[in-house]
Design an enzyme around this catalytic site. Structure first.
Site, mmCIF file in Angstrom:
data_model
loop_
_atom_site.group_PDB
_atom_site.id
_atom_site.type_symbol
_atom_site.label_atom_id
_atom_site.label_comp_id
_atom_site.label_asym_id
_atom_site.label_seq_id
_atom_site.Cartn_x
_atom_site.Cartn_y
_atom_site.Cartn_z
ATOM 1 N N GLY A 149 0.902 -1.260 -0.101
ATOM 2 C CA GLY A 149 0.177 0.062 0.079
ATOM 3 C C GLY A 149 0.911 1.139 0.056
ATOM 4 C CB CYS A 150 0.271 4.875 -1.016
ATOM 5 S SG CYS A 150 -1.472 4.696 -0.621
ATOM 6 C CE1 TYR A 151 -1.713 7.998 4.347
ATOM 7 C CE2 TYR A 151 -3.541 6.288 3.984
ATOM 8 C CZ TYR A 151 -3.061 7.678 4.172
ATOM 9 O OH TYR A 151 -4.001 8.718 3.942
ATOM 10 C CB CYS A 154 4.832 6.819 2.624
ATOM 11 S SG CYS A 154 5.438 8.598 2.599
#
EC number: 1.2.1.38
Length: 346
Positions: A149-151, A154
């Protein structure tokens, strides 16, 4: 050329993969699947592709499409993959999946956070978490890669060097992260409409966001013990981009310059991780449209606390760009192939 099929090609992640791959020097898009636009040219759905990529969208018929590609990228909602992935596996296809279904080592963690039965837990044994900076070697030969996932991307990359070097108190990690609205997908839900999002900034799913479990899994693997984090996601009034602010208490005295050097050493072989000089902090406009992650580090000496800020494009390094990076690794290509475009800035 390596033939790749994209299933779910007309969502925001799928179309970003199309945009990146249509100009890839070693990969050919051999089929695009979209149940909502069967028979339509993909350039009719996204006119920016007109005369650039005009392939017609096919229906999701595994028998029909399976011979057209060596690797399939699936950009489908969570749970839908269980109707597709096993059939592709039986046909000996390799898969890069964007649902949460193949990101976990333990099926019970998935079922707890997604509140559903997994349906194909046996396939977790042949799946790999698709974060290249941590699992590059396993990705090379994997049959299924669960694209992160993006979260988590990051956040994990922002804190991994501190966890690996045991420099922070593992019991008090706080992550605040903000995402552009495209992170919700191509949704018609009222809460993502223009008037609801513009000139507004809000937290959501506080202490309950499913990506918390993904972050904790990977940090726990790095630490060799269970790690728990306090994670709060926010919706920012922008189309694309993500910024994570990570707080952790240092277990010894370290200056920002010392930590920056440690980070640069940790990521010295990772071309998409950019560690910023002391006093320079990441901004989403510097990474939007790219596959880069920018990381800045500040030390609050009063509290002996480190503050790490990391920025990515939620559709780039947070999804489609990372998928192309993973494809490159799976195909034995230099992982930066077709991905060295700088951020949009404007």
């Amino acid at each position: 050329m390596i033939n790749v099929g994209i299933i779910g090609a007309t969502g925001y992640v799928g179309i970003e993969i199309v945009r990146l791959l249509q100009n890839h020097p070693e990969i050919n898009i051999s089929t695009v699947v979209s149940q909502n636009f069967v028979g339509k040219k993909i350039s009719d759905v996204y006119p920016n592709l007109r005369n650039v990529f005009d392939m017609e969208c096919e229906e999701l018929d595994i028998d029909k499409i399976s011979d057209k590609a060596d690797i399939f990228v699936t950009a489908l909602p969570h749970g839908v993959s269980k109707e597709v992935i096993p059939k592709l596996v039986k046909k000996n296809k390799r898969i890069v999946d964007h649902s949460g279904d193949f990101r976990y080592k333990r099926v019970e963690v998935y079922e707890q956070w997604y509140n559903t039965k997994h349906g194909m837990p046996e396939l977790l044994e042949i799946s790999v978490y698709g974060l290249p900076e941590l699992h590059r070697e396993a990705i090379k030969s994997a049959q299924i890669v669960g694209n992160p996932g993006c979260y988590p991307t990051c956040s994990i990359l922002g804190i991994a060097p501190l966890i690996s070097n045991k420099l922070i108190d593992k019991n008090n990690i706080i992550i605040d992260a903000a995402s552009g609205v495209s992170g919700a997908g191509r949704s018609s839900d009222l809460s993502y409409s223009f008037c609801e999002c513009t000139e507004n900034y809000k937290a959501y799913k506080v202490a309950t966001h499913r990506h918390t479990s993904e972050i904790e899994q990977e940090l726990s693997l790095l630490a060799g013990e269970d790690i728990f984090v306090s994670f709060t996601p926010h919706l920012a009034p922008m189309k694309r981009g993500m910024l994570s602010t990570i707080y952790a208490n240092l277990t010894c005295e370290k200056s920002a310059s010392e930590l920056i050097e440690l980070y640069r050493e940790y990521y010295k072989n990772d071309c998409f991780v950019r560690i910023l000089d002391e006093g320079i902090l990441p901004e989403t406009k510097h990474v939007a449209g790219s596959n880069y992650i920018d990381i800045g580090i500040v030390v609050d000496k009063r509290l002996n606390r480190v503050i790490v800020l990391s920025a990515i494009d939620n559709l780039g390094k947070g999804a489609a760009g990372q998928a192309v990076q993973v494809l490159n690794i799976m195909c034995g290509l230099p992982e930066h192939t077709g991905l060295l475009t700088p951020g949009l800035y404007l």
